[in-house]
Design an enzyme around this catalytic site. Structure first.
Site, PDB file in Angstrom:
ATOM      1  N   ARG A 160     -30.299 -11.557  -7.893  1.00 60.83           N
ATOM      2  CA  ARG A 160     -29.558 -10.833  -6.847  1.00 60.83           C
ATOM      3  C   ARG A 160     -29.694 -11.609  -5.548  1.00 60.83           C
ATOM      4  NH1 ARG A 160     -26.406  -7.201  -8.450  1.00 60.83           N
ATOM      5  NH2 ARG A 160     -27.967  -5.857  -9.394  1.00 60.83           N
ATOM      6  N   HIS A 196     -19.906 -12.084  -7.332  1.00 60.00           N
ATOM      7  CA  HIS A 196     -20.941 -12.740  -8.127  1.00 60.00           C
ATOM      8  C   HIS A 196     -20.581 -14.225  -8.262  1.00 60.00           C
ATOM      9  CE1 HIS A 196     -22.661  -8.963  -8.947  1.00 60.00           C
ATOM     10  NE2 HIS A 196     -22.486  -8.849 -10.245  1.00 60.00           N
ATOM     11  N   GLN A 236     -25.965 -12.877  -7.897  1.00 58.00           N
ATOM     12  CA  GLN A 236     -25.194 -11.637  -7.987  1.00 58.00           C
ATOM     13  C   GLN A 236     -25.214 -10.815  -6.700  1.00 58.00           C
ATOM     14  OE1 GLN A 236     -26.287 -11.354 -12.684  1.00 58.00           O
ATOM     15  NE2 GLN A 236     -25.473  -9.480 -11.793  1.00 58.00           N
ATOM     16  N   CYS A 258     -19.986  -7.253 -15.443  1.00 58.01           N
ATOM     17  CA  CYS A 258     -19.247  -8.041 -14.447  1.00 58.01           C
ATOM     18  C   CYS A 258     -19.523  -9.541 -14.550  1.00 58.01           C
ATOM     19  CB  CYS A 258     -19.594  -7.543 -13.051  1.00 58.01           C
ATOM     20  SG  CYS A 258     -21.336  -7.203 -12.814  1.00 58.01           S
TER      21      CYS A 258
HETATM   22  N1  HSE Z   1     -25.101  -5.152 -13.759  1.00 59.72           N
HETATM   23  C1  HSE Z   1     -24.322  -5.829 -12.773  1.00 59.72           C
HETATM   24  C2  HSE Z   1     -25.137  -6.115 -11.557  1.00 59.72           C
HETATM   25  C3  HSE Z   1     -23.112  -5.061 -12.364  1.00 59.72           C
HETATM   26  O1  HSE Z   1     -26.189  -5.499 -11.397  1.00 59.72           O
HETATM   27  O2  HSE Z   1     -24.735  -6.949 -10.743  1.00 59.72           O
HETATM   28  C4  HSE Z   1     -22.390  -4.315 -13.417  1.00 59.72           C
HETATM   29  O3  HSE Z   1     -21.736  -5.092 -14.371  1.00 59.72           O
END
Ligand code: HSE
Length: 370
Positions: free
Chosen positions: A268, A275, A162, A135
């Site tokens: 995150r 994102h 994210q 993503c």
């Molecule tokens: N790996 C990505 C995430 C989402 O953890 O935000 C999937 O593409």
């Protein structure tokens, strides 16, 4: 009539895919068959006409009679079923949202507004496996496709913000559960006009550090905090999410023979499904900023240039503004103090749409139109 199998249509990415397909009238002109790993014989989604009951997603014989298989079921399913189908000599198209097959030499990572030429070349040469990209990578490329296409990108550093959705549906709910706890422990203080911000902070920090704070899925507080680690470690010191930025971008752009260095830290944060990325682009020459605006803004119909000023930024360049839409705003665009070849960019995109379901939906249409 072509037969198309849908697997994993009920999960988060799958249901966003179904929603988009219904919105776009994408269920016409072929025979859809819906599969399940847990509810064989049950009722499929409402696609506007009668469909047969759910079929067994592990019935490889039935699957091998399909022309196209679209899977949003996840990597474990792909690992199990895809080789079995190929061992049976299946020659259909496999379209997947999971990462399992992305770096397979016989697969193409799909993001058609950016790499339609790579997809078309793959189709012509007989490639039958098409996989949605990571993503963060897809969203970065949707935003910066015009700049990459100019051939003047020397390297890119992307620092990500994210959303919980990238970690999964349970994580999205856990984020809000964490927020609820914080709201609850601070409620009396917030209602008291005489309370101080420091007192609120003491209460929420204590709650975050408590053993009872809901952290089953994230393994750490996210609400009121952040987690600078996504996925598993790699030998390079990167996380796997950071590693994907480099390998997948170069595979999508077909620049693997002369790869563009791409690296950064993936973090995150407490957004639900968008994102964001703060990106530094090192160009190989000084390109006037107006030309850069044009390159980025004209690359595709979803990019939305946000002027580098406060009001527009607050209004358009945030997860709150973008969530649930296909818009890819690109803002904070300027030359940096390091030199005229250094450009800063901030971009936001919906992790479930352009980050997952939309490239898969569009790939199915490309195959069906052949
Ligand atoms: N790996 C990505 C995430 C989402 O953890 O935000 C999937 O593409």
């Amino acid at each position: 009539m072509l037969k198309v199998a849908f697997i994993g249509w009920r999960g988060m990415v799958g249901s966003v895919l179904m929603g988009r397909m219904i919105e776009e009238g994408d269920f016409a002109g072929y025979e859809p068959l819906f599969f399940s790993t847990s509810n064989v014989g049950g009722k499929g989604p409402d696609v506007g006409f009668d469909i047969p009951p759910l079929q067994d997603a592990y019935d490889v014989k039935l699957l091998s009679s399909m022309d196209v298989i679209v899977s949003c079921q996840g990597g474990d399913y792909t690992k199990r079923v895809y080789p079995e189908l190929h061992n049976m000599g299946w020659q259909g198209y496999w379209i997947d949202s999971a990462s399992t097959l992305r770096m397979d030499p016989d697969s193409i990572i799909v993001l058609d507004p950016v790499n339609r030429h790579v997809i078309d070349a793959g189709l012509s040469s007989g490639i039958r496996t098409y996989v949605g990209g990571n993503c963060t990578v897809s969203l970065m490329l949707m935003a910066l496709a015009g700049l990459f296409a100019s051939g003047h990108v020397k390297w890119v550093s992307s620092m990500t913000y994210q959303a919980a959705s990238g970690a999964g549906a349970n994580n999205m709910k856990e984020l809000i559960s964490q927020m609820r706890v914080l709201g609850q422990v601070a409620a009396d203080l917030l209602d008291d006009p005489a309370s101080t911000a420091i007192a609120v902070d003491v209460a929420v920090t204590k709650a975050m550090r408590s053993e009872n704070f809901p952290t089953k899925y994230f393994s750490a507080p996210l609400a009121g905090s952040l987690i600078p680690w996504i996925d598993v470690p790699m030998d390079s010191g990167q996380t796997r999410e950071e590693w994907k930025g480099y390998v997948e971008t170069n595979k999508i752009l077909n620049t693997e023979k002369n790869p563009i260095p791409i690296d950064g830290i993936c973090v995150r944060i407490g957004a639900m499904r968008c994102h964001s990325q703060a990106i530094v682009v090192r160009l190989d020459k000084d390109i006037p900023i107006d030309e850069i605006y044009d390159m980025i803004g004209n690359a595709n119909e979803w990019v939305d240039i946000v002027p580098n000023e406060k009001e527009s930024t607050l209004k358009h360049l945030s997860p709150a503004a973008v969530s649930g839409t296909l818009k890819v705003p690109v803002g904070r665009l300027r030359k940096m103090l390091m030199g005229p070849e250094y450009v800063s960019v901030f971009t936001v995109g919906d992790q479930l749409l352009w980050g997952a379901a939309e490239p898969v939906r569009r790939m199915l249409k490309i195959i069906l139109a052949r």
